[in-house]
Write a protein that holds these residues in place. Sequence first.
Motif, PDB file in Angstrom:
ATOM      1  N   GLY A 236       0.790  -1.230   0.000  1.00  0.00           N
ATOM      2  CA  GLY A 236       0.000   0.000   0.000  1.00  0.00           C
ATOM      3  C   GLY A 236       0.816   1.271   0.000  1.00  0.00           C
ATOM      4  O   GLY A 236       0.276   2.354   0.224  1.00  0.00           O
ATOM      5  N   LYS A 237       2.120   1.167  -0.266  1.00  0.00           N
ATOM      6  CA  LYS A 237       2.981   2.346  -0.216  1.00  0.00           C
ATOM      7  C   LYS A 237       2.496   3.467  -1.134  1.00  0.00           C
ATOM      8  O   LYS A 237       2.562   4.642  -0.785  1.00  0.00           O
ATOM      9  N   ARG A 238       2.017   3.080  -2.297  1.00  0.00           N
ATOM     10  CA  ARG A 238       1.585   4.092  -3.260  1.00  0.00           C
ATOM     11  C   ARG A 238       0.118   4.470  -3.083  1.00  0.00           C
ATOM     12  O   ARG A 238      -0.351   5.424  -3.714  1.00  0.00           O
ATOM     13  N   PHE A 351      -7.111   1.860  16.851  1.00  0.00           N
ATOM     14  CA  PHE A 351      -6.333   1.714  15.618  1.00  0.00           C
ATOM     15  C   PHE A 351      -6.150   3.072  14.949  1.00  0.00           C
ATOM     16  O   PHE A 351      -6.991   3.965  15.086  1.00  0.00           O
ATOM     17  N   ALA A 352      -5.051   3.180  14.171  1.00  0.00           N
ATOM     18  CA  ALA A 352      -4.871   4.305  13.254  1.00  0.00           C
ATOM     19  C   ALA A 352      -4.030   3.834  12.077  1.00  0.00           C
ATOM     20  O   ALA A 352      -3.276   2.855  12.190  1.00  0.00           O
ATOM     21  N   PHE A 353      -4.144   4.551  10.960  1.00  0.00           N
ATOM     22  CA  PHE A 353      -3.512   4.109   9.722  1.00  0.00           C
ATOM     23  C   PHE A 353      -2.910   5.313   8.999  1.00  0.00           C
ATOM     24  O   PHE A 353      -3.389   6.437   9.118  1.00  0.00           O
ATOM     25  N   GLY A 354      -1.850   5.063   8.223  1.00  0.00           N
ATOM     26  CA  GLY A 354      -1.234   6.164   7.501  1.00  0.00           C
ATOM     27  C   GLY A 354      -0.267   5.676   6.452  1.00  0.00           C
ATOM     28  O   GLY A 354      -0.224   4.482   6.126  1.00  0.00           O
ATOM     29  N   PRO A 355       0.511   6.619   5.904  1.00  0.00           N
ATOM     30  CA  PRO A 355       1.441   6.275   4.820  1.00  0.00           C
ATOM     31  C   PRO A 355       2.336   5.109   5.188  1.00  0.00           C
ATOM     32  O   PRO A 355       2.779   4.971   6.325  1.00  0.00           O
ATOM     33  N   GLY A 356       2.559   4.255   4.204  1.00  0.00           N
ATOM     34  CA  GLY A 356       3.467   3.126   4.469  1.00  0.00           C
ATOM     35  C   GLY A 356       3.145   1.833   3.747  1.00  0.00           C
ATOM     36  O   GLY A 356       4.020   1.238   3.213  1.00  0.00           O
TER      37      GLY A 356
END
Length: 373
Positions: A236-238, A351-356
Amino acid sequence: MKSYICGIGTANPPHKIPQMQVVDFMAAAHQLDEQGSRKLKALYRVSGISQRYSVLEDFTRQNGDYTFFPNTHDLEPFPTVQQRMEVYRKHALDLSEQAVRNCLDQVSDTTLQSLTHLITVSCTGMYAPGLDIELVERLELNSCVQRTAVNFMGCYAAFNAIKLADAICKADPSARVMLVCTEICTIHFQKNQEQDHLVSNALFGDGAAAVLMQGQPCREVSLELQSFHCDLAPAGKREMAWHIGDTGFEMTLSSYVPDLIKNGIKQLTERLLQGLRTTVSEIKLFAIHPGGRRILEVIEQELGMTRNDNRFAYRVLHEFGNMSSATVLFVLKELMASLTTQEKDEPVLSFAFGPGLTLESMLLKVHYAEAKV
């Protein structure tokens, strides 16, 4: 050694903008035809957002009355990074101060002068001497307060700040750590008509949240930190990225992100709870970063949650939109405000989600020092 979240304060800028008013601005800014405008309005209607807050009043105005964006048919010359950072610096300190004071209003035995550490978090603006030093001066904190800045990590950055505060409190039980997440997302509007950018423009708002953490529980309700676990989904990097361009910070938020989170959330949760005396089925309290409506729905599907289990996240999404790193703290504040003594010792899954693509998780426990009167 233990650490506790003892209070959470929040703040938003004064301009409250209905979601379906923002879409009128966006359709005009993108110079969409009638069909394009209808599609964009459909996207905004299903976003789960009723309103957002912005430091910019332009989103409520017609072209000709803008004070930040150019009053031209194509908004050219489009605002530069420097112009956007000037707006960030103008507003970030006030929002941060409001959040800190709101936090301490809830914790009667803590003063500004008793704070030993300050952690500032942001991915929407940077300068030096920075927000941390300006907060020390504005709040008249001790000049020797220990400062750390967590920058440009995105929506999950509050977790990194909480982990740092947790380590500080466990190393020094007398520490009183204030962490402040301040995000001014709306200054980074981009005119790119790709779907990922249209989705980003539909979600983000401005806000700040401040958390007091210490090695001792406060007088009433606290959240005791239990465990953390993070993971990466490199595929999911992009799909979720945050880059600095010539005219601001450019967010990519693909429609595939919910599917990537869906594929990883169960394993992430199992690893978080591994070795602990609880299972997902036993957890009744959740604080999930509302990155978008679809993200909340796929997590519910994978973990067997109901929409009511996710009510705090939906409430924050509805009232504020996605405020990047500050958002999950808004959710935790809503949760803390709802607690009663019947929930003493109950686990809280967050939970949390972000770039990577980065997946962060945290388990907390409701702690009552004494029953509410």
